[in-house]
Each structure stands twice: as C-alpha cells, then as structure tokens.
Enzyme design. Structure first.
Site, PDB file in Angstrom:
ATOM      1  N   GLU A  68       0.823  -1.224   0.000  1.00  0.00           N
ATOM      2  CA  GLU A  68       0.000   0.000   0.000  1.00  0.00           C
ATOM      3  C   GLU A  68       0.848   1.260   0.000  1.00  0.00           C
ATOM      4  OE1 GLU A  68      -2.769  -0.416   3.267  1.00  0.00           O
ATOM      5  OE2 GLU A  68      -4.103  -1.632   2.048  1.00  0.00           O
ATOM      6  N   GLU A  74      -5.739  -8.348  -0.717  1.00  0.00           N
ATOM      7  CA  GLU A  74      -6.442  -8.187   0.561  1.00  0.00           C
ATOM      8  C   GLU A  74      -7.868  -7.761   0.296  1.00  0.00           C
ATOM      9  OE1 GLU A  74      -4.784  -5.543   3.554  1.00  0.00           O
ATOM     10  OE2 GLU A  74      -2.763  -6.116   2.974  1.00  0.00           O
TER      11      GLU A  74
HETATM   12  C1  BG6 Z   1      -4.375  -2.832   4.915  1.00  0.00           C
HETATM   13  C2  BG6 Z   1      -3.072  -3.371   5.391  1.00  0.00           C
HETATM   14  O1  BG6 Z   1      -4.275  -1.465   4.993  1.00  0.00           O
HETATM   15  O2  BG6 Z   1      -5.517  -3.051   5.636  1.00  0.00           O
HETATM   16  C3  BG6 Z   1      -3.158  -4.404   6.471  1.00  0.00           C
HETATM   17  O3  BG6 Z   1      -2.276  -3.813   4.343  1.00  0.00           O
HETATM   18  C4  BG6 Z   1      -4.288  -4.037   7.420  1.00  0.00           C
HETATM   19  O4  BG6 Z   1      -1.917  -4.495   7.089  1.00  0.00           O
HETATM   20  C5  BG6 Z   1      -5.589  -4.040   6.653  1.00  0.00           C
HETATM   21  O5  BG6 Z   1      -4.368  -4.836   8.552  1.00  0.00           O
HETATM   22  C6  BG6 Z   1      -6.790  -3.727   7.492  1.00  0.00           C
HETATM   23  O6  BG6 Z   1      -6.583  -2.573   8.236  1.00  0.00           O
HETATM   24  P1  BG6 Z   1      -6.785  -2.538   9.798  1.00  0.00           P
HETATM   25  O7  BG6 Z   1      -6.262  -1.253  10.232  1.00  0.00           O
HETATM   26  O8  BG6 Z   1      -8.240  -2.658  10.011  1.00  0.00           O
HETATM   27  O9  BG6 Z   1      -6.022  -3.683  10.352  1.00  0.00           O
END
Ligand code: BG6
Length: 476
Positions: free
Chosen positions: A173, A373
C-alpha cells in the site's frame, strides 16, 4: 473462474509473528507503535518505553505456532498464502554486511512447510516494516541511502527463497503515505516522522520516488535470477466518487483518483505522469531524482498489480457539505455516501466499487491483477454453543467475490487471485486492536494481549472452504 485461480489468504509479519526480539531480530518500526482505538490514534514512541503496551510484540505468536496455523489453512483449502518477511529478522539494523542466519532459517522452514501443504507462498518484502535503527539514523526513506539497504535486503531474500517463492510484492500500500493528515501512514510506509512546518507532500513525493527506484531494481534483479519470478506492486484501492453530477465534483473526484494512480502509474508504466510533474513544478519541489533513477524505473516495471480493497470514498467540491471521512483509512476530505453502509469501524462497504476499480485499472495497464487483501474488521462473539457465527463476514466476502466474478467473467478483467484478509485474526494495523477481527479463524487474545491464544474456526471458515472447493461457484 479459471482452473488455476489462486484462492488465498493474506497476513503480514508484524501483525502475526510476535517474538519481536527472538533469534536476533532487531527492532522494527511496528515494535514502537502503541495500541489505539477507532477514535484514538496509535502513538509512535521514541524507542520502547517501560510500562507501555505494544500489541505487535506478541501479536498471535505465529512465529512459534506457524505449523499449527498452516495446518488449519491447508484444511481451509488455501491455494495461496501471502505473508511478509520481517526485514529486521534478516538484517536487524539494516546496516549489517551479512544476514542473520536464524531469520533466514525461520522463513525457509515457513515456506517449505507451506509447500508441503500445497500452499503457494506469496511474499511482500516491505509490509509496514523496516529497521527502526534506519529511521533513527537516516530518517527512513527521506534518505537515498535507503535504496541500497532495501535492495541489499531484497536481493538476499530473492537469492535465498526464489526456489520456494514465485510471487513477490515490493511495498505494501505504497500510496497510503499521501494521506498526510494521518502521520501513521508516513511512518509505516516510509519510516518518516514529519517535522514542524515542512511541506508534507514534498516529503512523501521524495520518499515514494526513492521507493520506486528501489522497487524497480528489485524487479530487474528478480528477472535476472529467474525469468519465471513475478514481482508486483501493492496499492490500496480506494477509489473516489463524485458526490453529484456537478462537473466540479467530477473534476475533484478525477483529480483525487489521479493522485492515487501516480503510484501504480510509475510502477506499471515506468514513468512519472505529467500531472504530477506539474504539481512538483508549481510547488517548486526540489526532488532528488537523477536520469539514472528514471531510466531504472522505466526498465523495472512490475509483472502484475497487487491491490488491497476495503472501501470507497466520496468527494464534493462544495465546501459547505459536512465532511465525514471514511474511517482512519481514507482522507478526511470526504462526504457521506447515502448508498453505502459502514463497518463498525466506519469503513464504507461497497462491493460494486471493487468491480469499478478492477475495470479502471485493468483498462489502464492491461496487467494481471491479484486482489491481495479484502475483508471485514468486526467484533466477533463466542456464542453459547462455543462457536462464532459471523454471517456478516460471510455476506461481506460473498458480495465482493460476486463483483470480482462479474469483473472477470462479464468484463474480461484478468484477475489471477483473491486473498481474504485474513484467514486468521491478527493485530489491526491502524488501531493495534485485536477486537477488530478479520479472521476466518478466531484467536483467543484480547486488546491487551490476554487470553489463551487458542484458535477456533468461525462459520466463515466452512463457507470459504466451500468457495475454494467449488472454484467460486458455491457462494451461498
Ligand atoms: C491494509 C493493510 O491497509 O488493511 C493491512 O495492508 C491491514 O496491514 C488491513 O491490517 C486492514 O486494516 P486494519 O487497520 O483494520 O487492520
């Protein structure tokens, strides 16, 4: 979906491994971040402070528990698992000449265990981690020196693991750092702590350019090692919509999107877009970029695009409309979208936005796309029957997978894999909480790291298992 579609899951080292000081590991930037909440930002401390709780120090103990966890992932049927390598396990300060053998050994064992279980490893080289030492000494990616340190680390990883790992990703990201109102992103992307009065945009543009140079060198090195290695970039896919058909709203949304495309444009096309050059010129930014850098960027474009998708934002040119933000993962200059619901952490839920974004970037670059993701952070409860009935997560994932299928099957977008974030509960990145749970497997730790650490499969586990078994046909 194609028969070789990679149904997978994703993790990041600092959010799961724990063992932050074991076997020669150095201090990473994730180790100096305290716990926060939805409304209270995580703090970055100057080194480790006594009596302060740091959730990533223990995380979910994947470092010691990885075999049991991988066994569960194999039972889930994962074809692919995205993990990251903690730079500080390999080079504790970043400046060592030779790598830490214990660190290499851990990842060799991890990848060979994954292979034994027929899970294709995918590795992110920099997932919000770097040696804290380099932050203190050089100010992180403010410094050109970081290019050499990162390339040294990446070359060691490629030399060691390229027989086991085919899919690589450079910086997770990388575009988050442009959201300068949240200083967490500059720190986690680039190890940068802003100074009073400096132009934050100039700082992140410089850091990003150094990262592009480093990333392009890694791509070239990987290809020189083995032609079959695939190296991608990762962008947080958070498209901006115009609030109304007012051309001013349309222009504003277009501008916000273009500023984000800067990151994928440079890494996929190999050059800096004109719009960005104009911004630099107008603001009189004096960036350290050489013609050799630009040449390297051109030669080291990525093989595929990794995208993380959680939310969309809506913007308005009308400054009188109330701003709402999109949770702490998107800019503050956004307004409510009446068509979208939000998660318990205020993130908009927009499955169709995934199809929209996939079409946008596929037709922009014509490169294969891996959704690295996608998932829902929610509070889970163990019910009286000792089970976790997370139908809200199932419905979130189902709706997004359906839109991904439409993008591939109806629109012709080349999506090669999909990772759920995450197959297992882990420490939240933005808040440091455990209770913001993403997993298909529950982990018995609370926000203070207390609990047995026991793993329990949630209802979403059985559901996703079926999705994988039927190659995305059975989504009910
Ligand atoms: C993304 C990241 O931004 O979102 C992850 O690559 C992160 O590392 C995921 O955990 C979800 O975000 P959060 O803050 O809810 O854990």
């Amino acid at each position: 979906m194609k028969s070789n579609f990679l149904w997978g899951g994703a993790l990041a080292a600092h959010q799961v491994e724990g063992a932050y000081d074991k076997d020669g590991k150095g201090l990473s930037i994730a180790d100096v971040m305290t716990a926060g909440t939805k409304d209270q930002a995580r703090k970055i401390t100057d080194g480790i402070k006594k009596g302060v709780y740091y959730p990533n120090h223990q995380a979910i103990n994947f470092y010691t528990n990885y075999k049991e966890d991988i066994d569960r992932f194999a039972d889930l049927g994962l074809k692919s698992l995205r993990v990251s390598i903690a730079w500080t396990r390999i080079f504790p300060t970043g400046e060592e000449q030779s790598p830490n053998d214990k660190g290499l050994e851990f990842y060799h064992q991890l990848f060979s265990y994954m292979r034994k279980k027929n899970i294709e490893p995918m590795v992110t080289l920099s997932h919000f981690e770097m040696p804290y030492y380099l932050v203190k000494k050089y100010g992180g990616w403010r410094s050109r020196k970081m290019i050499d340190y990162f390339v040294k680390f990446s070359k060691v990883c490629l030399d060691e693991f390229s027989d086991e790992v085919k899919y690589w990703l450079t910086f997770n990201e990388i575009n988050n750092q442009s959201l300068t109102e949240n200083p967490l992103f500059a720190f986690t992307n680039s190890g940068i702590i802003f100074k009073e009065g400096e132009d934050r945009d100039e700082v992140f543009y410089q850091a990003a350019m150094y990262e592009f140079v480093a990333g392009a060198k890694v791509v070239q090195y990987a290809h020189s090692l083995q032609k079959s290695l695939k190296v991608g970039c990762v962008v947080a896919a958070s498209p901006y919509y115009p609030n109304t058909p007012n051309p001013q709203d349309i222009l504003k949304a277009q501008r916000m999107n273009e500023l984000q495309y800067f990151y994928s444009d440079v890494q996929a096309r190999g050059y800096v877009p004109e719009l960005i050059k104009k911004i630099w010129e107008r603001n009189n930014y004096k960036l350290d970029i050489t013609s050799k850098d630009l040449d390297g960027i051109k030669k080291g474009t990525v093989d595929y695009l990794g995208i993380t998708y959680y939310l969309t934002s809506t913007v308005s040119a009308d400054q009188t409309i109330q701003k709402v933000g999109s949770g702490n993962a998107a800019g503050n200059d956004t307004v409510e979208n009446p068509y979208l619901k939000r998660s318990q952490w205020g993130w908009t839920i927009d499955p169709a936005g995934l199809r929209y974004y996939l079409n946008e970037i596929y037709h922009r670059y014509h490169l294969p796309i891996f959704i690295v993701e996608n998932g829902l952070g929610a509070i889970d409860k163990i019910e009286k029957d000792e089970k976790i009935h997370d139908d809200y997560r199932i419905s979130y994932l189902r709706d997004h997978i359906l839109e991904m299928k439409k993008a591939t099957e109806e629109d012709g977008v080349d999506v090669i894999g999909y990772d759920v974030w995450s197959p297992i509960d882990l420490v939240s990145f933005t808040t440091g909480e455990m209770k913001k749970r993403y997993g298909l497997i529950y982990v018995d730790y609370d926000n203070e790291g207390k609990g047995s650490g026991e793993r329990i499969n949630k209802d979403s586990f059985a559901w996703y298992k079926k999705v994988i078994e039927t190659n995305g046909e059975k989504l009910e």
